[in-house]
Scaffold this motif. Sequence first.
Motif, PDB file in Angstrom:
ATOM      1  N   ASP A  56       8.157   1.953  -6.567  1.00  0.00           N
ATOM      2  CA  ASP A  56       8.147   0.498  -6.629  1.00  0.00           C
ATOM      3  C   ASP A  56       9.491  -0.113  -6.264  1.00  0.00           C
ATOM      4  OD1 ASP A  56       9.642   1.187  -8.835  1.00  0.00           O
ATOM      5  OD2 ASP A  56       8.564  -0.101 -10.243  1.00  0.00           O
ATOM      6  N   GLY A  57      10.414   0.707  -5.756  1.00  0.00           N
ATOM      7  CA  GLY A  57      11.694   0.203  -5.269  1.00  0.00           C
ATOM      8  C   GLY A  57      12.835   0.245  -6.261  1.00  0.00           C
ATOM      9  N   PHE A  58      12.572   0.552  -7.517  1.00  0.00           N
ATOM     10  CA  PHE A  58      13.660   0.650  -8.499  1.00  0.00           C
ATOM     11  C   PHE A  58      14.583   1.807  -8.132  1.00  0.00           C
ATOM     12  CE2 PHE A  58      15.374   2.689 -12.284  1.00  0.00           C
ATOM     13  CZ  PHE A  58      16.048   1.639 -12.888  1.00  0.00           C
ATOM     14  N   THR A  59      15.876   1.651  -8.380  1.00  0.00           N
ATOM     15  CA  THR A  59      16.843   2.711  -8.081  1.00  0.00           C
ATOM     16  C   THR A  59      17.699   3.016  -9.300  1.00  0.00           C
ATOM     17  OG1 THR A  59      18.411   1.055  -7.227  1.00  0.00           O
ATOM     18  CG2 THR A  59      16.999   2.169  -5.621  1.00  0.00           C
ATOM     19  N   SER A  60      18.054   4.276  -9.439  1.00  0.00           N
ATOM     20  CA  SER A  60      18.988   4.700 -10.478  1.00  0.00           C
ATOM     21  C   SER A  60      20.023   5.612  -9.837  1.00  0.00           C
ATOM     22  CB  SER A  60      18.263   5.442 -11.609  1.00  0.00           C
ATOM     23  OG  SER A  60      17.698   6.652 -11.123  1.00  0.00           O
ATOM     24  N   ALA A 114      16.598   8.687 -15.459  1.00  0.00           N
ATOM     25  CA  ALA A 114      15.188   8.930 -15.761  1.00  0.00           C
ATOM     26  C   ALA A 114      14.266   8.147 -14.825  1.00  0.00           C
ATOM     27  CB  ALA A 114      14.899   8.568 -17.214  1.00  0.00           C
ATOM     28  N   CYS A 115      14.549   8.192 -13.537  1.00  0.00           N
ATOM     29  CA  CYS A 115      13.766   7.446 -12.552  1.00  0.00           C
ATOM     30  C   CYS A 115      12.302   7.902 -12.573  1.00  0.00           C
ATOM     31  CB  CYS A 115      14.359   7.637 -11.161  1.00  0.00           C
ATOM     32  SG  CYS A 115      13.542   6.699  -9.869  1.00  0.00           S
ATOM     33  N   LYS A 116      11.390   6.966 -12.866  1.00  0.00           N
ATOM     34  CA  LYS A 116       9.957   7.271 -12.865  1.00  0.00           C
ATOM     35  C   LYS A 116       9.393   7.107 -11.456  1.00  0.00           C
ATOM     36  CE  LYS A 116       9.410   5.304 -17.509  1.00  0.00           C
ATOM     37  NZ  LYS A 116       8.737   4.243 -18.285  1.00  0.00           N
ATOM     38  N   TRP A 117       8.250   7.766 -11.220  1.00  0.00           N
ATOM     39  CA  TRP A 117       7.530   7.666  -9.940  1.00  0.00           C
ATOM     40  C   TRP A 117       8.484   7.891  -8.751  1.00  0.00           C
ATOM     41  CZ3 TRP A 117       7.604   3.074 -13.122  1.00  0.00           C
ATOM     42  CH2 TRP A 117       6.623   3.073 -14.107  1.00  0.00           C
ATOM     43  N   ILE A 118       9.372   8.861  -8.926  1.00  0.00           N
ATOM     44  CA  ILE A 118      10.441   9.080  -7.956  1.00  0.00           C
ATOM     45  C   ILE A 118       9.874   9.575  -6.614  1.00  0.00           C
ATOM     46  CG2 ILE A 118      10.850  11.439  -8.795  1.00  0.00           C
ATOM     47  CD1 ILE A 118      13.840  10.963  -8.205  1.00  0.00           C
ATOM     48  N   VAL A 129      21.690  11.690  -1.464  1.00  0.00           N
ATOM     49  CA  VAL A 129      22.981  12.212  -1.909  1.00  0.00           C
ATOM     50  C   VAL A 129      24.053  11.339  -1.277  1.00  0.00           C
ATOM     51  CG1 VAL A 129      24.499  14.209  -1.987  1.00  0.00           C
ATOM     52  CG2 VAL A 129      22.012  14.531  -2.081  1.00  0.00           C
ATOM     53  N   THR A 130      24.825  10.644  -2.097  1.00  0.00           N
ATOM     54  CA  THR A 130      25.742   9.626  -1.578  1.00  0.00           C
ATOM     55  C   THR A 130      26.941   9.494  -2.514  1.00  0.00           C
ATOM     56  OG1 THR A 130      25.885   7.300  -0.909  1.00  0.00           O
ATOM     57  CG2 THR A 130      24.411   7.805  -2.739  1.00  0.00           C
ATOM     58  N   THR A 131      27.581   8.332  -2.508  1.00  0.00           N
ATOM     59  CA  THR A 131      28.726   8.073  -3.382  1.00  0.00           C
ATOM     60  C   THR A 131      28.493   6.784  -4.163  1.00  0.00           C
ATOM     61  OG1 THR A 131      29.950   6.778  -1.733  1.00  0.00           O
ATOM     62  CG2 THR A 131      30.283   9.177  -1.724  1.00  0.00           C
ATOM     63  N   PHE A 132      29.168   6.685  -5.293  1.00  0.00           N
ATOM     64  CA  PHE A 132      29.074   5.452  -6.071  1.00  0.00           C
ATOM     65  C   PHE A 132      29.712   4.283  -5.330  1.00  0.00           C
ATOM     66  CE2 PHE A 132      28.548   8.466  -9.644  1.00  0.00           C
ATOM     67  CZ  PHE A 132      27.409   7.914 -10.219  1.00  0.00           C
ATOM     68  N   ALA A 133      30.701   4.571  -4.520  1.00  0.00           N
ATOM     69  CA  ALA A 133      31.368   3.502  -3.771  1.00  0.00           C
ATOM     70  C   ALA A 133      30.470   2.933  -2.675  1.00  0.00           C
ATOM     71  CB  ALA A 133      32.670   4.027  -3.154  1.00  0.00           C
ATOM     72  N   ALA A 134      29.626   3.775  -2.087  1.00  0.00           N
ATOM     73  CA  ALA A 134      28.817   3.338  -0.947  1.00  0.00           C
ATOM     74  C   ALA A 134      27.502   2.700  -1.363  1.00  0.00           C
ATOM     75  CB  ALA A 134      28.541   4.526  -0.033  1.00  0.00           C
ATOM     76  N   ASN A 135      26.954   3.101  -2.496  1.00  0.00           N
ATOM     77  CA  ASN A 135      25.643   2.607  -2.905  1.00  0.00           C
ATOM     78  C   ASN A 135      25.626   2.250  -4.386  1.00  0.00           C
ATOM     79  OD1 ASN A 135      23.599   3.023  -0.546  1.00  0.00           O
ATOM     80  ND2 ASN A 135      24.818   4.904  -0.570  1.00  0.00           N
ATOM     81  N   HIS A 136      24.998   1.134  -4.689  1.00  0.00           N
ATOM     82  CA  HIS A 136      24.925   0.660  -6.074  1.00  0.00           C
ATOM     83  C   HIS A 136      23.456   0.567  -6.487  1.00  0.00           C
ATOM     84  CE1 HIS A 136      29.209  -0.362  -6.128  1.00  0.00           C
ATOM     85  NE2 HIS A 136      29.019  -0.772  -4.885  1.00  0.00           N
ATOM     86  N   ALA A 137      23.153   1.150  -7.627  1.00  0.00           N
ATOM     87  CA  ALA A 137      21.777   1.188  -8.111  1.00  0.00           C
ATOM     88  C   ALA A 137      21.404  -0.138  -8.765  1.00  0.00           C
ATOM     89  CB  ALA A 137      21.601   2.344  -9.092  1.00  0.00           C
ATOM     90  N   TYR A 138      20.127  -0.220  -9.151  1.00  0.00           N
ATOM     91  CA  TYR A 138      19.523  -1.474  -9.619  1.00  0.00           C
ATOM     92  C   TYR A 138      20.337  -2.141 -10.725  1.00  0.00           C
ATOM     93  CZ  TYR A 138      15.809  -4.599 -11.323  1.00  0.00           C
ATOM     94  OH  TYR A 138      15.080  -5.688 -11.709  1.00  0.00           O
ATOM     95  N   TRP A 139      20.658  -1.393 -11.789  1.00  0.00           N
ATOM     96  CA  TRP A 139      21.318  -2.030 -12.922  1.00  0.00           C
ATOM     97  C   TRP A 139      22.829  -2.090 -12.779  1.00  0.00           C
ATOM     98  CZ3 TRP A 139      19.099  -5.388 -15.646  1.00  0.00           C
ATOM     99  CH2 TRP A 139      17.743  -5.288 -15.959  1.00  0.00           C
ATOM    100  N   THR A 140      23.406  -1.221 -11.982  1.00  0.00           N
ATOM    101  CA  THR A 140      24.857  -1.316 -11.791  1.00  0.00           C
ATOM    102  C   THR A 140      25.217  -2.558 -10.996  1.00  0.00           C
ATOM    103  OG1 THR A 140      24.713   0.139  -9.856  1.00  0.00           O
ATOM    104  CG2 THR A 140      25.209   1.155 -11.964  1.00  0.00           C
ATOM    105  N   VAL A 141      24.337  -3.001 -10.106  1.00  0.00           N
ATOM    106  CA  VAL A 141      24.560  -4.261  -9.400  1.00  0.00           C
ATOM    107  C   VAL A 141      24.616  -5.416 -10.394  1.00  0.00           C
ATOM    108  CG1 VAL A 141      23.531  -5.883  -7.764  1.00  0.00           C
ATOM    109  CG2 VAL A 141      23.492  -3.457  -7.269  1.00  0.00           C
ATOM    110  N   ARG A 142      23.913  -5.266 -11.514  1.00  0.00           N
ATOM    111  CA  ARG A 142      23.830  -6.312 -12.525  1.00  0.00           C
ATOM    112  C   ARG A 142      24.881  -6.146 -13.620  1.00  0.00           C
ATOM    113  NH1 ARG A 142      19.436  -5.447  -9.814  1.00  0.00           N
ATOM    114  NH2 ARG A 142      17.918  -7.115  -9.466  1.00  0.00           N
TER     115      ARG A 142
END
Length: 584
Positions: A393-397, A442-446, A451-464
């Motif tokens: 459903d597009g959620f990211t962790s 605990a990403c559901k329906w994965i 494989v990346t870096t925290f600097a390059a990509n931000h997940a759903y809740w870290t953006v918030r």
Amino acid sequence: MPARRRITSVAIQKDRGLAGRGLIAGLLTAAVALGVGQLVAGVTGQQGSPVVAVGGLSIDNTPPAVKDFAITAFGSHDKLVLVTGILVILACFAAGIGAVAVRSLAGGMAGLAIFAAVGLLAALTRPDSSVADIWPTLGGVAAGAIALYALVRTARTAATARTAAGRGSAGRGSHGRRSAAGPALGSGGAPATASPAGEGTRAGGVGPPAPPRPSRPPGRGSPPRGSGPERRRFLVASGAAAGTAAVAGLGGRLLYERSSVAKAQASLVVPVPANTGPALPPGTDLKIPGLGPFITPNGSFYRVDTAIVLPEVPPSSWSLRIHGMVQREIQLSFKELLRLPLIEDYITLCCVSNPVGGPYIGNARWLGASVASLLRQAGIRAGADQLLCTSVDGFTSGTPIQTVMDGRDAMLAIAMNGSALPVEHGFPVRMVVPGLYGYVSACKWITDIEVTTFAANHAYWTVRGWDQQAPIKTESRIDVPTGLTTLKPGRVAVAGVAWAQHKGIAAVEARADSGPWHEARLATVPDIDTWRQWVWEWDATPGNHLIEARATDKTGYTQTAFQAQPPPNGASGYPRVSVVIDAA
């Protein structure tokens, strides 16, 4: 009543009646639009349903503080409250559309166009959106426009017919009135005379006798004529609209249930693990009434996620892609996943939104494929430090690679407590990583791992604004006593659970009224990734008391008394329960 006043009264009644029919027309228009939209979504996919799409958009743009309030106030019913709120707002908007439309159909259609724009915007901005997601909104709005036109037309006709009939009554009631000064006047203004037989004749006795007038209650005109059929037409049109909405909505629900994965879930044969989890030693469950059991049943396990409608993912169409900063990309089907050597372990999961002493934590026996093993096959390139996991459903962790590769049983879980995952817990596959709050582990329906870096990509809740790496804090909870009933003096069992996943609980202490700490008796545990039950036998005396607890993990860290709210990296503080001990 004078004719002019009677006509004014009829006009006022017309306005009120028209306004009332407008409100009904607007509400029924919304019902038709939503029903037909649901029917189309039963074919194209529930994520395109206008209510689902708008709900998802609302969740995505809800400030974290509001989200935490919703979870605290409504728990697992937070999405039901959200959908109910959306429907209430929609009903108010729809009523407004109807009120405008009965006076200006173009204005009502413009309001319907706004509804369409919001639905399309919500559907097309979802992370997993496709062209098919626009059809539920377009189909619903088209049906709503037809319903609005028909309802407004019949509402106007009924109101016009009633007004015309009322004005006709007022006009007829003004003829042949008696003069206030005396007898009735003839057509020439002279008094009417009487014939020898006592019958009235025209002035001067010329012409045939005047016909008798029907008696009528004073002050009333004749009942409105012609309004009954038009009113019935509006009622028929309203009934047809309501029936269309109900049939379309039910059809959409049936189509959705036909696509349910319940049958596939029930028929899944859970494979035997290659590495069986540790056996439960005697004494893992103290079996104290009111104390949370060591293993949380699937039906009682907490659920916190962003999904308005649970994703229904058939195992036959599920696949996982591992890509990004790897030497070789991996594409894995569900059948291929089941053929991998599977691992089993007891692991406690905890939501970052869990308040001190809260319910959003549970322990289960999980079965799945080792994430570390798959990453070694893919070959992690230098510099990578994050697994960006994406749900259907597009959620990211975002999961720290270091924690996945340090030897803990991070897995792609396919079973929970000996049976296939429940849909609400991620069927057919979810991520489970011990020791990290669920929003990073605990990403559901994965369906995708980059494989990346925290600097390059931000997940759903870290953006918030939440922390990128979120290790679970060492915490404890008091389950009994609850403080809801008065207790008798004497020996009282104070019991609860404590957790420090992938560190382990070494000790738990409890105290009353800020007095000295007393060490609690601990239950046994199979490993360091689960919570641990504890109990302290308290000699209770009459009066009001405050009970507190704290845990110490195997690294030597003791739970802090500092009170912190869940965001951005988990709550902290001592759990507290106020109890009343009855007088002896």
